[in-house]
Design an enzyme around this catalytic site. Structure first.
Site, PDB file in Angstrom:
ATOM      1  N   LYS A 166       0.834  -1.209   0.000  1.00 17.95           N
ATOM      2  CA  LYS A 166       0.000   0.000   0.000  1.00 17.95           C
ATOM      3  C   LYS A 166       0.873   1.267   0.000  1.00 17.95           C
ATOM      4  O   LYS A 166       0.668   2.171  -0.806  1.00 17.95           O
ATOM      5  CB  LYS A 166      -0.925   0.020   1.224  1.00 17.95           C
ATOM      6  CG  LYS A 166      -1.842  -1.191   1.336  1.00 17.95           C
ATOM      7  CD  LYS A 166      -2.734  -1.126   2.551  1.00 17.95           C
ATOM      8  CE  LYS A 166      -2.018  -1.186   3.879  1.00 17.95           C
ATOM      9  NZ  LYS A 166      -1.362  -2.475   4.181  1.00 17.95           N
TER      10      LYS A 166
ATOM     11  N   ARG B 111      -9.992   0.877   8.253  1.00 23.12           N
ATOM     12  CA  ARG B 111      -9.611  -0.486   8.634  1.00 23.12           C
ATOM     13  C   ARG B 111     -10.727  -1.195   9.379  1.00 23.12           C
ATOM     14  O   ARG B 111     -10.550  -2.348   9.757  1.00 23.12           O
ATOM     15  CB  ARG B 111      -8.395  -0.419   9.564  1.00 23.12           C
ATOM     16  CG  ARG B 111      -7.079  -0.655   8.865  1.00 23.12           C
ATOM     17  CD  ARG B 111      -6.002  -0.352   9.888  1.00 23.12           C
ATOM     18  NE  ARG B 111      -4.840  -1.155   9.721  1.00 23.12           N
ATOM     19  CZ  ARG B 111      -3.703  -0.717   9.175  1.00 23.12           C
ATOM     20  NH1 ARG B 111      -3.614   0.510   8.739  1.00 23.12           N
ATOM     21  NH2 ARG B 111      -2.672  -1.506   9.086  1.00 23.12           N
TER      22      ARG B 111
ATOM     23  N   ARG C 231      11.858  -5.113   5.118  1.00 24.56           N
ATOM     24  CA  ARG C 231      11.574  -3.702   4.807  1.00 24.56           C
ATOM     25  C   ARG C 231      12.414  -2.742   5.651  1.00 24.56           C
ATOM     26  O   ARG C 231      12.656  -2.964   6.822  1.00 24.56           O
ATOM     27  CB  ARG C 231      10.104  -3.403   5.097  1.00 24.56           C
ATOM     28  CG  ARG C 231       9.808  -1.897   5.092  1.00 24.56           C
ATOM     29  CD  ARG C 231       8.371  -1.565   5.191  1.00 24.56           C
ATOM     30  NE  ARG C 231       7.673  -2.239   6.254  1.00 24.56           N
ATOM     31  CZ  ARG C 231       6.354  -2.307   6.310  1.00 24.56           C
ATOM     32  NH1 ARG C 231       5.616  -1.766   5.385  1.00 24.56           N
ATOM     33  NH2 ARG C 231       5.780  -2.944   7.309  1.00 24.56           N
TER      34      ARG C 231
ATOM     35  N   ARG D 115      10.960  -0.711  11.271  1.00 24.48           N
ATOM     36  CA  ARG D 115       9.847  -0.426  12.167  1.00 24.48           C
ATOM     37  C   ARG D 115       9.808  -1.407  13.336  1.00 24.48           C
ATOM     38  O   ARG D 115      10.084  -2.590  13.169  1.00 24.48           O
ATOM     39  CB  ARG D 115       8.524  -0.505  11.384  1.00 24.48           C
ATOM     40  CG  ARG D 115       8.219   0.781  10.671  1.00 24.48           C
ATOM     41  CD  ARG D 115       7.077   0.695   9.722  1.00 24.48           C
ATOM     42  NE  ARG D 115       5.916  -0.069  10.175  1.00 24.48           N
ATOM     43  CZ  ARG D 115       4.824  -0.231   9.433  1.00 24.48           C
ATOM     44  NH1 ARG D 115       4.753   0.313   8.237  1.00 24.48           N
ATOM     45  NH2 ARG D 115       3.812  -0.937   9.884  1.00 24.48           N
TER      46      ARG D 115
ATOM     47  N   ARG E 296      -1.066  -8.551  13.443  1.00 28.19           N
ATOM     48  CA  ARG E 296      -1.604  -7.580  12.468  1.00 28.19           C
ATOM     49  C   ARG E 296      -2.457  -8.290  11.417  1.00 28.19           C
ATOM     50  O   ARG E 296      -3.484  -7.786  10.986  1.00 28.19           O
ATOM     51  CB  ARG E 296      -0.451  -6.818  11.795  1.00 28.19           C
ATOM     52  CG  ARG E 296       0.126  -5.727  12.693  1.00 28.19           C
ATOM     53  CD  ARG E 296       1.571  -5.410  12.387  1.00 28.19           C
ATOM     54  NE  ARG E 296       1.807  -4.773  11.108  1.00 28.19           N
ATOM     55  CZ  ARG E 296       3.012  -4.669  10.537  1.00 28.19           C
ATOM     56  NH1 ARG E 296       4.085  -5.176  11.129  1.00 28.19           N
ATOM     57  NH2 ARG E 296       3.142  -4.059   9.387  1.00 28.19           N
TER      58      ARG E 296
HETATM   59  P1  AP5 Z   1       4.855  -1.593   1.821  1.00 28.83           P
HETATM   60  O1  AP5 Z   1       4.509  -0.790   0.635  1.00 28.83           O
HETATM   61  O2  AP5 Z   1       5.574  -0.906   2.947  1.00 28.83           O
HETATM   62  O3  AP5 Z   1       3.537  -2.355   2.379  1.00 28.83           O
HETATM   63  P2  AP5 Z   1       2.274  -1.812   3.152  1.00 28.83           P
HETATM   64  O4  AP5 Z   1       1.077  -2.487   2.594  1.00 28.83           O
HETATM   65  O5  AP5 Z   1       2.273  -0.309   3.186  1.00 28.83           O
HETATM   66  O6  AP5 Z   1       2.584  -2.432   4.581  1.00 28.83           O
HETATM   67  P3  AP5 Z   1       2.468  -1.847   6.047  1.00 28.83           P
HETATM   68  O7  AP5 Z   1       3.162  -2.832   6.949  1.00 28.83           O
HETATM   69  O8  AP5 Z   1       2.944  -0.411   6.112  1.00 28.83           O
HETATM   70  O9  AP5 Z   1       0.966  -1.912   6.291  1.00 28.83           O
HETATM   71  P4  AP5 Z   1       0.280  -1.890   7.621  1.00 28.83           P
HETATM   72  O10 AP5 Z   1      -1.101  -1.700   7.153  1.00 28.83           O
HETATM   73  O11 AP5 Z   1       0.514  -3.032   8.514  1.00 28.83           O
HETATM   74  O12 AP5 Z   1       1.001  -0.675   8.409  1.00 28.83           O
HETATM   75  P5  AP5 Z   1       0.510   0.772   8.814  1.00 28.83           P
HETATM   76  O13 AP5 Z   1       1.704   1.633   8.863  1.00 28.83           O
HETATM   77  O14 AP5 Z   1      -0.651   1.184   7.978  1.00 28.83           O
HETATM   78  O15 AP5 Z   1       5.694  -2.859   1.314  1.00 28.83           O
HETATM   79  C1  AP5 Z   1       6.248  -3.793   2.233  1.00 28.83           C
HETATM   80  C2  AP5 Z   1       7.615  -4.286   1.698  1.00 28.83           C
HETATM   81  O16 AP5 Z   1       7.389  -5.045   0.507  1.00 28.83           O
HETATM   82  C3  AP5 Z   1       8.567  -3.142   1.312  1.00 28.83           C
HETATM   83  O17 AP5 Z   1       9.877  -3.468   1.690  1.00 28.83           O
HETATM   84  C4  AP5 Z   1       8.447  -3.029  -0.228  1.00 28.83           C
HETATM   85  O18 AP5 Z   1       9.665  -2.611  -0.822  1.00 28.83           O
HETATM   86  C5  AP5 Z   1       8.088  -4.476  -0.611  1.00 28.83           C
HETATM   87  N1  AP5 Z   1       7.162  -4.518  -1.755  1.00 28.83           N
HETATM   88  C6  AP5 Z   1       6.066  -3.720  -1.970  1.00 28.83           C
HETATM   89  N2  AP5 Z   1       5.447  -4.069  -3.112  1.00 28.83           N
HETATM   90  C7  AP5 Z   1       6.141  -5.130  -3.627  1.00 28.83           C
HETATM   91  C8  AP5 Z   1       5.976  -5.935  -4.794  1.00 28.83           C
HETATM   92  N3  AP5 Z   1       4.965  -5.737  -5.648  1.00 28.83           N
HETATM   93  N4  AP5 Z   1       6.874  -6.928  -5.002  1.00 28.83           N
HETATM   94  C9  AP5 Z   1       7.903  -7.154  -4.130  1.00 28.83           C
HETATM   95  N5  AP5 Z   1       8.112  -6.407  -3.013  1.00 28.83           N
HETATM   96  C10 AP5 Z   1       7.240  -5.410  -2.765  1.00 28.83           C
HETATM   97  O19 AP5 Z   1      -0.054   0.515  10.281  1.00 28.83           O
HETATM   98  C11 AP5 Z   1       0.792   0.211  11.358  1.00 28.83           C
HETATM   99  C12 AP5 Z   1      -0.023   0.132  12.646  1.00 28.83           C
HETATM  100  O20 AP5 Z   1      -0.650   1.416  12.907  1.00 28.83           O
HETATM  101  C13 AP5 Z   1      -1.201  -0.866  12.644  1.00 28.83           C
HETATM  102  O21 AP5 Z   1      -0.774  -2.170  12.966  1.00 28.83           O
HETATM  103  C14 AP5 Z   1      -2.107  -0.245  13.722  1.00 28.83           C
HETATM  104  O22 AP5 Z   1      -1.624  -0.503  15.002  1.00 28.83           O
HETATM  105  C15 AP5 Z   1      -1.957   1.251  13.452  1.00 28.83           C
HETATM  106  N6  AP5 Z   1      -2.938   1.756  12.464  1.00 28.83           N
HETATM  107  C16 AP5 Z   1      -2.655   2.321  11.245  1.00 28.83           C
HETATM  108  N7  AP5 Z   1      -3.786   2.690  10.618  1.00 28.83           N
HETATM  109  C17 AP5 Z   1      -4.812   2.372  11.462  1.00 28.83           C
HETATM  110  C18 AP5 Z   1      -6.232   2.477  11.354  1.00 28.83           C
HETATM  111  N8  AP5 Z   1      -6.816   3.000  10.254  1.00 28.83           N
HETATM  112  N9  AP5 Z   1      -6.992   2.035  12.395  1.00 28.83           N
HETATM  113  C19 AP5 Z   1      -6.420   1.509  13.513  1.00 28.83           C
HETATM  114  N10 AP5 Z   1      -5.078   1.361  13.678  1.00 28.83           N
HETATM  115  C20 AP5 Z   1      -4.284   1.795  12.650  1.00 28.83           C
END
Ligand code: AP5
Length: 226
Positions: free
Chosen positions: A13, A87, A126, A160, A171
């Site tokens: 994402k 979410r 990552r 992270r 998660r």
């Molecule tokens: P990346 O693009 O970083 O993936 P992502 O989907 O953004 O993963 P996240 O871990 O950031 O998602 P998340 O939803 O768990 O975290 P968030 O910060 O939102 O890609 C991952 C890796 O893969 C990278 O190294 C990239 O290079 C590689 N990659 C990407 N695409 C690829 C491809 N096509 N092929 C090969 N490699 C690839 O949330 C963190 C925490 O915050 C949550 O756990 C929760 O506690 C809180 N939180 C955030 N939002 C909310 C909400 N709305 N409600 C409640 N709690 C929330």
């Protein structure tokens, strides 16, 4: 144009949101980044959510809805990419109401489809630039010079706290229990566009471009567009 990127942790994402910012002048609204900024600032809210995020649970709806509301009020110019929000069903309802108040709506919901099996590798490999936010990976997308961000030259590359297998498992559980129901919710609204998130980054980006050029919700004068 307002677009939601939906998918489990590590689906890509953030990677795709950054490309959309570059290519379409849209604004990335990542609740994960907002919450990490709150933690880094040492604010009371940041301290409250730190422990919740570290163990991979979801932060309360009222906190994240408040963060998004604040950002939407300050304007999103060429349109917003919602990365990691909504979410829960409560967040999805709140987003619809917030956008309606601004005379806007969701144009497309991109569901990044990936197998759980790849997620441990994606998340554990990552690292992110602390200066510009560019996302890297040890194996699939390493920086050209180890320890130096290709995008901005910073040496502030970070991993992270929640990128470990235990937290990822939690998660994923949260995703399937509370977020995956949004797939049916947006499908019923005719907004869902599934994209193969297992393809290389450039191919995923091309598939997303094709969806946004002909969004499932149609192009509507009520919505801001680039
Ligand atoms: P990346 O693009 O970083 O993936 P992502 O989907 O953004 O993963 P996240 O871990 O950031 O998602 P998340 O939803 O768990 O975290 P968030 O910060 O939102 O890609 C991952 C890796 O893969 C990278 O190294 C990239 O290079 C590689 N990659 C990407 N695409 C690829 C491809 N096509 N092929 C090969 N490699 C690839 O949330 C963190 C925490 O915050 C949550 O756990 C929760 O506690 C809180 N939180 C955030 N939002 C909310 C909400 N709305 N409600 C409640 N709690 C929330």
């Amino acid at each position: 144009m307002n677009v939601i990127l939906l998918g489990p942790p590590g689906a890509g994402k953030g990677t795709q949101a950054r490309l959309l910012v570059e290519q379409r002048g849209m604004v990335q609204l990542s609740t994960g980044d907002m919450l990490r900024e709150a933690q880094a600032s040492g604010s009371a809210m940041g301290r409250r959510v730190a422990e919740v995020m570290a163990r991979g649970a979801l932060v309360s709806d009222d906190i994240v809805i408040g963060l998004i509301e604040e950002r939407l009020r300050s304007g999103t110019g060429g349109g917003a990419i919602f990365d990691g929000f909504p979410r829960t069903l409560a967040q999805a309802d709140a987003l619809e109401a917030l956008l309606a108040r601004l005379g806007q709506r969701i144009d497309a919901v991109i569901e990044l489809r990936v197998d759980d099996a790849v997620l441990v590798d994606r998340v554990s490999g990552r690292y992110v630039c602390g200066n510009c936010g560019e996302v890297w990976h040890d194996r699939t997308r390493p920086t050209r010079v180890p320890g130096v961000c290709d995008a901005c030259g910073s040496t502030d590359l970070r991993r992270r706290a929640d990128d470990n297998e235990t937290s990822l498992r939690q998660r994923l559980m949260e995703y399937y229990k509370k977020t995956a129901p949004l797939i049916g919710y947006y499908h019923a609204k005719g907004l869902l566009a599934p994209v193969d998130g297992l393809a290389p980054v450039a191919e995923v980006a091309a598939a997303i471009r094709a969806v946004l050029d002909a969004p499932p919700g149609g192009l509507d004068a009520r919505s801001e567009r680039p």
